[in-house]
Scaffold this active site. Structure first.
Site, mmCIF file in Angstrom:
data_model
loop_
_atom_site.group_PDB
_atom_site.id
_atom_site.type_symbol
_atom_site.label_atom_id
_atom_site.label_comp_id
_atom_site.label_asym_id
_atom_site.label_seq_id
_atom_site.Cartn_x
_atom_site.Cartn_y
_atom_site.Cartn_z
ATOM 1 N N TYR A 119 2.138 -17.625 18.427
ATOM 2 C CA TYR A 119 1.309 -18.529 17.369
ATOM 3 C C TYR A 119 0.241 -19.332 18.279
ATOM 4 C CZ TYR A 119 4.951 -16.781 14.120
ATOM 5 O OH TYR A 119 5.530 -16.040 13.542
ATOM 6 N N GLY A 120 0.551 -20.798 18.244
ATOM 7 C CA GLY A 120 -0.595 -21.520 18.945
ATOM 8 C C GLY A 120 -0.634 -21.349 20.550
ATOM 9 N N ARG A 152 0.774 -1.260 0.210
ATOM 10 C CA ARG A 152 0.081 -0.169 -0.018
ATOM 11 C C ARG A 152 0.976 1.231 0.036
ATOM 12 N NH1 ARG A 152 -1.716 0.785 4.387
ATOM 13 N NH2 ARG A 152 -1.193 -1.383 5.267
ATOM 14 N N CYS A 177 1.057 -8.098 11.336
ATOM 15 C CA CYS A 177 1.489 -8.260 12.846
ATOM 16 C C CYS A 177 0.750 -9.292 13.557
ATOM 17 C CB CYS A 177 1.016 -7.025 13.732
ATOM 18 S SG CYS A 177 2.262 -5.498 13.336
ATOM 19 N N ASN A 225 -2.685 -14.982 11.674
ATOM 20 C CA ASN A 225 -1.980 -16.141 12.407
ATOM 21 C C ASN A 225 -3.075 -16.271 13.645
ATOM 22 O OD1 ASN A 225 0.954 -16.996 11.873
ATOM 23 N ND2 ASN A 225 0.770 -15.152 11.240
ATOM 24 N N TYR A 272 -1.819 -3.242 -6.836
ATOM 25 C CA TYR A 272 -1.535 -4.009 -5.593
ATOM 26 C C TYR A 272 -2.866 -4.009 -4.769
ATOM 27 C CZ TYR A 272 -0.716 -4.965 -1.001
ATOM 28 O OH TYR A 272 -0.508 -5.698 0.373
ATOM 29 N N SER A 293 -0.984 -3.950 10.427
ATOM 30 C CA SER A 293 -0.799 -4.802 9.154
ATOM 31 C C SER A 293 0.425 -5.736 9.297
ATOM 32 C CB SER A 293 -0.526 -3.881 7.955
ATOM 33 O OG SER A 293 -1.637 -3.119 7.787
ATOM 34 N N ASP A 339 -9.113 -10.119 9.053
ATOM 35 C CA ASP A 339 -8.615 -8.833 8.626
ATOM 36 C C ASP A 339 -9.653 -7.762 9.047
ATOM 37 O OD1 ASP A 339 -6.493 -7.368 7.718
ATOM 38 O OD2 ASP A 339 -7.649 -6.815 6.049
ATOM 39 N N HIS A 379 -10.287 -2.812 11.435
ATOM 40 C CA HIS A 379 -9.225 -3.483 11.095
ATOM 41 C C HIS A 379 -8.821 -4.848 12.192
ATOM 42 C CE1 HIS A 379 -4.736 -3.634 9.254
ATOM 43 N NE2 HIS A 379 -5.567 -4.368 8.855
ATOM 44 N N ASN A 395 6.351 -8.460 1.462
ATOM 45 C CA ASN A 395 4.832 -8.239 1.480
ATOM 46 C C ASN A 395 4.075 -9.119 0.621
ATOM 47 O OD1 ASN A 395 2.434 -7.226 2.635
ATOM 48 N ND2 ASN A 395 2.322 -5.642 0.894
ATOM 49 N N SER A 396 4.711 -10.298 0.134
ATOM 50 C CA SER A 396 4.057 -11.098 -0.892
ATOM 51 C C SER A 396 2.909 -11.804 -0.279
ATOM 52 C CB SER A 396 5.074 -12.271 -1.384
ATOM 53 O OG SER A 396 5.555 -12.841 -0.413
ATOM 54 N N ARG A 397 1.829 -11.985 -0.910
ATOM 55 C CA ARG A 397 0.698 -12.491 -0.482
ATOM 56 C C ARG A 397 0.029 -13.642 -1.220
ATOM 57 N NH1 ARG A 397 -1.562 -8.740 3.654
ATOM 58 N NH2 ARG A 397 -0.166 -7.464 4.018
ATOM 59 N N LYS A 438 -9.772 -2.543 1.977
ATOM 60 C CA LYS A 438 -9.361 -1.195 2.625
ATOM 61 C C LYS A 438 -10.176 0.045 2.367
ATOM 62 C CE LYS A 438 -6.542 -4.155 4.603
ATOM 63 N NZ LYS A 438 -6.153 -4.260 6.145
HETATM 64 P P1 GTP Z 1 -2.399 -7.645 7.050
HETATM 65 O O1 GTP Z 1 -2.875 -8.837 6.208
HETATM 66 O O2 GTP Z 1 -1.384 -7.138 6.621
HETATM 67 O O3 GTP Z 1 -3.637 -6.783 7.845
HETATM 68 O O4 GTP Z 1 -1.523 -8.558 8.318
HETATM 69 P P2 GTP Z 1 -1.632 -9.535 9.607
HETATM 70 O O5 GTP Z 1 -2.011 -8.995 10.981
HETATM 71 O O6 GTP Z 1 -2.922 -10.448 9.115
HETATM 72 O O7 GTP Z 1 -0.302 -10.301 9.704
HETATM 73 P P3 GTP Z 1 -0.093 -11.838 9.681
HETATM 74 O O8 GTP Z 1 -0.889 -12.600 10.617
HETATM 75 O O9 GTP Z 1 0.101 -12.227 8.343
HETATM 76 O O10 GTP Z 1 1.301 -11.477 10.239
HETATM 77 C C1 GTP Z 1 2.508 -12.042 9.749
HETATM 78 C C2 GTP Z 1 3.769 -11.601 10.619
HETATM 79 O O11 GTP Z 1 3.467 -11.557 11.914
HETATM 80 C C3 GTP Z 1 4.713 -12.533 10.490
HETATM 81 O O12 GTP Z 1 5.781 -11.867 10.354
HETATM 82 C C4 GTP Z 1 4.519 -13.527 11.332
HETATM 83 O O13 GTP Z 1 5.616 -14.388 11.578
HETATM 84 C C5 GTP Z 1 4.382 -12.695 12.677
HETATM 85 N N1 GTP Z 1 3.682 -13.192 13.729
HETATM 86 C C6 GTP Z 1 2.304 -13.753 13.853
HETATM 87 N N2 GTP Z 1 1.925 -14.148 15.061
HETATM 88 C C7 GTP Z 1 2.993 -14.071 15.761
HETATM 89 C C8 GTP Z 1 3.528 -14.392 16.950
HETATM 90 O O14 GTP Z 1 2.472 -14.853 17.896
HETATM 91 N N3 GTP Z 1 4.476 -14.105 17.483
HETATM 92 C C9 GTP Z 1 5.515 -13.614 16.771
HETATM 93 N N4 GTP Z 1 6.730 -13.482 17.209
HETATM 94 N N5 GTP Z 1 5.425 -13.335 15.536
HETATM 95 C C10 GTP Z 1 4.218 -13.469 14.930
HETATM 96 C C1 SPV Z 2 -2.980 -4.738 5.089
HETATM 97 O O1 SPV Z 2 -1.944 -4.021 4.651
HETATM 98 O O2 SPV Z 2 -3.460 -4.373 6.244
HETATM 99 C C2 SPV Z 2 -3.453 -5.840 4.582
HETATM 100 C C3 SPV Z 2 -2.998 -5.848 3.084
HETATM 101 O O3 SPV Z 2 -4.537 -6.358 4.922
HETATM 102 S S1 SPV Z 2 -3.801 -4.969 1.938
HETATM 103 O O4 SPV Z 2 -4.979 -5.445 1.616
HETATM 104 O O5 SPV Z 2 -2.822 -4.803 1.021
HETATM 105 O O6 SPV Z 2 -4.005 -3.597 2.502
HETATM 106 MN MN MN Z 3 -4.820 -5.838 6.862
#
Ligand code: GTP
Ligand code: SPV
Ligand code: MN
Length: 596
Positions: free
Chosen positions: A500-501, A71, A251, A255, A199, A249, A278, A228, A374-376, A208
């Site tokens: 994670y888990g 973005r 963060c 997961n 993108y 984003s 999201d 969000h 930021n590949s998706r 968004k």
């Molecule tokens: P957008 O789609 O951009 O809105 O992001 P999102 O919040 O859905 O991000 P996503 O879950 O894909 O987050 C990916 C990043 O967060 C990666 O770098 C992961 O490794 C990291 N991550 C996710 N959960 C954890 C966690 O519990 N601990 C740590 N250390 N990293 C995490």
């Molecule tokens: C974000 O950046 O928070 C995303 C990916 O969820 S995008 O749809 O590109 O904004």
């Molecule tokens: Mn997002």
């Protein structure tokens, strides 16, 4: 042309044809037959590459222009008559300028191309939560992604009828020159114009642009929330409770939404259900609780870091019918990314189209990543093994807790509970996080990202905080508000919390707090788990790690207040008095000496 007789829609399409000068106009009907026809067309034109169809059925590879991979917040504008409506955290342009500038770019830009008209519904068709949009685009990549991310086609036109309201979403990739890139929102006209990009976050306009920026504006008017946030269900002993979580984003929303219970809690029989990863739209239900609906139909998830250890449900979701964007393309038509699944291909092509193989270094000896950070992947939500059986329920799901979080190496403890709704709004409004690759800019720098909405709030964020505060008064049984941080590091730079888990341990405490249980101690910033508050069965953390994770240092929080003050100051009179009150009382609480 279809059977529609919506005069407003027809007039807008005709007007856009005159302006963009496409060779053809095509109305997307949303059928399976159409999907395969358009897929073939996209392959023939080189927009997507079929992966090995035995290993990856229905999956395709796509590479965007190297200048167009995240973005572009500095090119994103809110176009309102009055500048104050956009507030200090949004770029502003007058509607006249916005329309004039974008017209200049769109003029003739579709020549030689087909213009697609995509009627779509954000939210299950006909749900009281749902909103209809129509995206006009000259990008087949956008069409194929929208078919996954939203409910699309004739059935939406039927729902729209002859006079229904819809958001006009006009997109042209034009020449993909950054000088021609604008992402413009006209909330007063219920319209979006996006040029010069393909993108996701700039071009899939339901996501968004509509579901957050335009929807947040509508939500303020109509007394609901567009956030969000992920939505997930936690089932135990036959009962499912739901929470939402807002993280900036990249963060961890995807997961957390797809969490698999950790080994150590297996005996308790938890099951996690994914409702959304999201975006959440939230409304007050007839029972006085807050109810949430996921307006999307697919996931547009971050690829790097996703593997069957970190997110097995995501890996299973993308086994078929998925579009991969800007990852590594293996020579055998496979896909791969850093910290991904299995071994990398012996040789392939990187996200920017260059020959790539594992271990490749640049001239300074630094490793060259094959996938863009930021590949998706774009995958249908229904394919997720943990998708909630009721994820498309038109009435949504009732929310017990709302969680805010950010990526902070220091300061913020693993989890804390806000004292009440107004304090929770303060906690959300002061979220700070290290920048990620999801937007163009310096990665790692800490910035304020209130409610994870900084790039997505379609109006003055001071008023947005006011709206949140008011909503609190309107919800008879409001959810409790929490803050989490999975990203705290030790002195050697390693994450203190396995994440994670294992995050389920934190969710468990959160739900316990919601039902009046869960041991906690009060600190100046809110309630933190007591030493024996979290179930740590089977988790062998190094000695002292838990103390560090839960530590609240008043002097560090006091130092943080300067940043909060200057952030708040920029809103002037638009910042609700209540947030200054919260600021002052927190400052007071931090001054009180706590006996160790
Ligand atoms: P957008 O789609 O951009 O809105 O992001 P999102 O919040 O859905 O991000 P996503 O879950 O894909 O987050 C990916 C990043 O967060 C990666 O770098 C992961 O490794 C990291 N991550 C996710 N959960 C954890 C966690 O519990 N601990 C740590 N250390 N990293 C995490
Ligand atoms: C974000 O950046 O928070 C995303 C990916 O969820 S995008 O749809 O590109 O904004
Ligand atoms: Mn997002």
């Amino acid at each position: 042309m279809t059977h529609i007789v919506h005069e407003g829609l027809k007039a807008w399409v005709d007007e856009t044809v005159k302006l963009g000068q496409p060779d053809q106009v095509y109305w997307v009907d949303g059928s399976q037959e159409e999907r395969s026809r358009l897929t073939k067309r996209a392959i023939a034109r080189g927009f997507i590459i079929p992966l090995d169809q035995e290993k990856y059925p229905g999956c395709y590879y796509s590479r965007s222009n190297p200048n167009d991979v995240a973005r572009t917040e500095h090119l994103t504008y809110i176009c309102t008559r009055k500048r104050e409506e956009a507030g200090p955290t949004n770029n502003w342009m007058s509607p006249e300028d916005g329309y004039a500038k974008s017209k200049e770019i769109i003029k003739g830009s579709m020549a030689g191309r087909t213009m697609y008209v995509i009627p779509f519904s954000m939210g299950p068709i006909g749900s009281p939560f749902s909103k209809i949009g129509v995206e006009i685009t000259d990008s087949l990549y956008v069409v194929l992604n929208m078919l996954i991310m939203a409910r699309v086609g004739h059935k939406v036109l039927d729902q729209l009828g002859t006079a229904g309201a819809f958001t006009k979403c006009l997109h042209t990739r034009a020449d993909l020159d950054v000088k021609h890139r604008l992402i413009l929102h006209f909330p007063e006209d219920n319209a979006i114009v996006s040029t010069g990009s393909a993108y996701g976050g700039n071009a899939l306009l339901g996501k968004k642009c509509l579901a957050l920026r335009i929807a947040s504006w509508q939500a303020r008017k109509e007394n609901w929330l567009a956030e969000h946030m992920l939505i997930l269900g936690i089932e135990k002993d036959g009962k499912t409770e739901y929470v939402t979580a807002a993280f900036p984003s990249a963060c961890g929303k995807t997961n957390l939404a797809m969490l698999i219970p950790p080994q150590g809690l297996k005996a308790k029989g938890y099951r996690i259900w994914t409702v959304g990863d999201d975006i959440a739209w939230l409304r007050i239900g007839p029972d006085g609780r807050l109810w949430a609906c996921n307006p999307e139909a697919g996931f547009f998830g971050v690829a790097p870091g996703t593997n069957s250890k970190t997110n097995p449900n995501a890996i299973a979701t993308m086994k078929k019918n998925t579009i991969f964007t800007n990852v590594v393309l293996g020579d055998a038509l496979s896909v791969w990314w850093e910290d991904g699944e299995g071994a990398p291909p012996a040789s392939g092509t990187s996200w920017d189209g260059k020959p790539w193989k594992p271990g490749l270094k640049d001239k300074d000896g630094k490793p060259v990543p094959g996938a863009h950070p930021n590949s998706r992947f774009t995958a249908p939500a229904g394919q997720c093994p943990s998708i909630a059986p009721n994820w498309e329920d038109p009435k949504g799901v009732p929310i017990s807790a709302m969680i805010f979080g950010g990526r902070r190496e220091r300061l913020a403890p693993l989890v804390f509970e806000a004292l009440d709704w107004a304090h929770g709004v303060y906690v959300g409004a002061t979220v700070a996080s290290e920048r990620t690759a999801a937007a163009v800019g310096k990665v790692g720098e800490v910035r304020r990202d209130p409610m994870a909405m900084l790039p997505f709030c379609g109006y003055n964020m001071g008023d947005y905080f006011g709206h949140w505060l008011r909503m609190g008064g309107d919800i008879p049984k409001p959810p409790k508000i929490f803050h989490v941080n999975w990203f705290r590091k030790d002195s050697t730079g390693k994450f203190l919390w396995p994440g994670y888990g294992e995050n389920l341990r934190v969710l468990e405490w959160i739900l316990a707090r919601c039902s009046g249980k869960g041991k906690a101690v009060q600190t100046p910033i809110g309630w933190v788990p007591a030493k024996d508050g979290l179930d740590l069965t089977g988790l062998n953390l190094p000695a002292g790690a838990m103390d560090k994770l839960l530590e609240v240092k008043p002097d560090e929080w006091t130092a943080e207040l300067d940043g909060v003050k200057s952030f708040f100051d920029q809103f002037g009179a638009a910042l609700p008095e209540e947030l200054w009150k919260q600021f002052e009382t927190l400052k007071g609480r931090l001054k009180i000496k706590v006996l160790a």
